[in-house]
Design a protein around this motif. Structure first.
Motif, PDB file in Angstrom:
ATOM      1  N   SER A   1       0.829  -1.215   0.000  1.00  0.00           N
ATOM      2  CA  SER A   1       0.000   0.000   0.000  1.00  0.00           C
ATOM      3  C   SER A   1       0.858   1.257   0.000  1.00  0.00           C
ATOM      4  O   SER A   1       0.579   2.218  -0.722  1.00  0.00           O
ATOM      5  N   LYS A   2       1.911   1.239   0.796  1.00  0.00           N
ATOM      6  CA  LYS A   2       2.814   2.397   0.875  1.00  0.00           C
ATOM      7  C   LYS A   2       3.536   2.618  -0.461  1.00  0.00           C
ATOM      8  O   LYS A   2       3.597   3.740  -0.971  1.00  0.00           O
ATOM      9  N   VAL A   3       4.064   1.534  -1.034  1.00  0.00           N
ATOM     10  CA  VAL A   3       4.781   1.644  -2.309  1.00  0.00           C
ATOM     11  C   VAL A   3       3.833   2.090  -3.422  1.00  0.00           C
ATOM     12  O   VAL A   3       4.163   2.984  -4.203  1.00  0.00           O
ATOM     13  N   TRP A   4       2.651   1.485  -3.488  1.00  0.00           N
ATOM     14  CA  TRP A   4       1.693   1.855  -4.531  1.00  0.00           C
ATOM     15  C   TRP A   4       1.284   3.321  -4.395  1.00  0.00           C
ATOM     16  O   TRP A   4       1.219   4.049  -5.384  1.00  0.00           O
ATOM     17  N   GLY A   5       1.042   3.757  -3.178  1.00  0.00           N
ATOM     18  CA  GLY A   5       0.680   5.151  -2.945  1.00  0.00           C
ATOM     19  C   GLY A   5       1.783   6.104  -3.345  1.00  0.00           C
ATOM     20  O   GLY A   5       1.524   7.165  -3.929  1.00  0.00           O
ATOM     21  N   THR A   6       3.019   5.722  -3.065  1.00  0.00           N
ATOM     22  CA  THR A   6       4.161   6.562  -3.427  1.00  0.00           C
ATOM     23  C   THR A   6       4.322   6.640  -4.946  1.00  0.00           C
ATOM     24  O   THR A   6       4.588   7.718  -5.494  1.00  0.00           O
ATOM     25  N   LEU A   7       4.144   5.512  -5.608  1.00  0.00           N
ATOM     26  CA  LEU A   7       4.334   5.480  -7.061  1.00  0.00           C
ATOM     27  C   LEU A   7       3.212   6.164  -7.832  1.00  0.00           C
ATOM     28  O   LEU A   7       3.458   6.789  -8.865  1.00  0.00           O
ATOM     29  N   THR A   8       1.985   6.022  -7.359  1.00  0.00           N
ATOM     30  CA  THR A   8       0.837   6.490  -8.140  1.00  0.00           C
ATOM     31  C   THR A   8       0.082   7.663  -7.535  1.00  0.00           C
ATOM     32  O   THR A   8      -0.688   8.314  -8.217  1.00  0.00           O
ATOM     33  N   GLY A   9       0.243   7.868  -6.246  1.00  0.00           N
ATOM     34  CA  GLY A   9      -0.527   8.905  -5.574  1.00  0.00           C
ATOM     35  C   GLY A   9      -1.941   8.460  -5.230  1.00  0.00           C
ATOM     36  O   GLY A   9      -2.734   9.247  -4.717  1.00  0.00           O
ATOM     37  N   GLU A  10      -2.276   7.209  -5.525  1.00  0.00           N
ATOM     38  CA  GLU A  10      -3.601   6.675  -5.218  1.00  0.00           C
ATOM     39  C   GLU A  10      -3.565   5.925  -3.892  1.00  0.00           C
ATOM     40  O   GLU A  10      -2.543   5.343  -3.528  1.00  0.00           O
ATOM     41  N   ASP A  11      -4.691   5.939  -3.190  1.00  0.00           N
ATOM     42  CA  ASP A  11      -4.770   5.251  -1.900  1.00  0.00           C
ATOM     43  C   ASP A  11      -4.783   3.737  -2.035  1.00  0.00           C
ATOM     44  O   ASP A  11      -4.246   3.031  -1.199  1.00  0.00           O
TER      45      ASP A  11
ATOM     46  N   LEU B   1      -2.368  -4.847 -14.300  1.00  0.00           N
ATOM     47  CA  LEU B   1      -1.311  -5.854 -14.323  1.00  0.00           C
ATOM     48  C   LEU B   1      -0.056  -5.389 -13.589  1.00  0.00           C
ATOM     49  O   LEU B   1       0.607  -6.188 -12.932  1.00  0.00           O
ATOM     50  N   ALA B   2       0.253  -4.102 -13.684  1.00  0.00           N
ATOM     51  CA  ALA B   2       1.407  -3.578 -12.943  1.00  0.00           C
ATOM     52  C   ALA B   2       1.176  -3.687 -11.439  1.00  0.00           C
ATOM     53  O   ALA B   2       2.084  -4.069 -10.680  1.00  0.00           O
ATOM     54  N   ALA B   3      -0.029  -3.382 -11.004  1.00  0.00           N
ATOM     55  CA  ALA B   3      -0.355  -3.491  -9.581  1.00  0.00           C
ATOM     56  C   ALA B   3      -0.238  -4.940  -9.109  1.00  0.00           C
ATOM     57  O   ALA B   3       0.331  -5.225  -8.051  1.00  0.00           O
ATOM     58  N   ALA B   4      -0.753  -5.864  -9.913  1.00  0.00           N
ATOM     59  CA  ALA B   4      -0.693  -7.284  -9.544  1.00  0.00           C
ATOM     60  C   ALA B   4       0.748  -7.786  -9.498  1.00  0.00           C
ATOM     61  O   ALA B   4       1.127  -8.529  -8.579  1.00  0.00           O
ATOM     62  N   ALA B   5       1.551  -7.392 -10.459  1.00  0.00           N
ATOM     63  CA  ALA B   5       2.952  -7.827 -10.494  1.00  0.00           C
ATOM     64  C   ALA B   5       3.727  -7.267  -9.303  1.00  0.00           C
ATOM     65  O   ALA B   5       4.496  -7.986  -8.651  1.00  0.00           O
ATOM     66  N   LEU B   6       3.525  -5.994  -9.008  1.00  0.00           N
ATOM     67  CA  LEU B   6       4.207  -5.382  -7.877  1.00  0.00           C
ATOM     68  C   LEU B   6       3.772  -6.017  -6.560  1.00  0.00           C
ATOM     69  O   LEU B   6       4.598  -6.324  -5.702  1.00  0.00           O
ATOM     70  N   GLN B   7       2.487  -6.254  -6.430  1.00  0.00           N
ATOM     71  CA  GLN B   7       1.976  -6.871  -5.212  1.00  0.00           C
ATOM     72  C   GLN B   7       2.549  -8.276  -5.038  1.00  0.00           C
ATOM     73  O   GLN B   7       2.974  -8.651  -3.946  1.00  0.00           O
ATOM     74  N   GLY B   8       2.591  -9.052  -6.100  1.00  0.00           N
ATOM     75  CA  GLY B   8       3.156 -10.395  -6.024  1.00  0.00           C
ATOM     76  C   GLY B   8       4.629 -10.381  -5.659  1.00  0.00           C
ATOM     77  O   GLY B   8       5.085 -11.201  -4.846  1.00  0.00           O
TER      78      GLY B   8
END
Length: 85
Positions: A25-35, A51-58
């Motif tokens: 959640s922290k990394v995704w928020g930093t990269l995209t600005g989305e919660d 797909l980018a979100a799924a790959a990063l999460q995995g």
């Protein structure tokens, strides 16, 4: 000794999942600005975003899981003198 390690391993897995979720959640928020990352069925997000979100999460979940499993096995060996098999 495996029966002693199994409950510890399960607890570490649960805590690892919580930790990995927080890190993602922290990394995704930093990269995209989305919660929140988009779900696979999110109509307002592109295939690339989903797909980018799924790959990063995995990748983050795999990394956290491997690190915690390795650390717990090493700690178990330090305490008991045997590697959990």
């Amino acid at each position: 000794m495996r029966t002693v390690y199994k409950p510890l391993e399960m607890l570490i897995s649960v805590l690892g999942g919580l930790l990995a979720g927080a890190v993602f959640s922290k990394v995704w928020g930093t990269l995209t600005g989305e919660d929140e990352a988009p779900d696979a069925t999110a109509k307002d997000h592109s295939w690339q975003e989903v797909l980018a979100a799924a790959a990063l999460q995995g990748a983050i979940f795999g990394l956290v899981r491997a690190a915690l499993n390795r650390a717990s096995a090493t700690g178990y060996q330090s305490v008991t003198g045997t590697w959990p098999a």
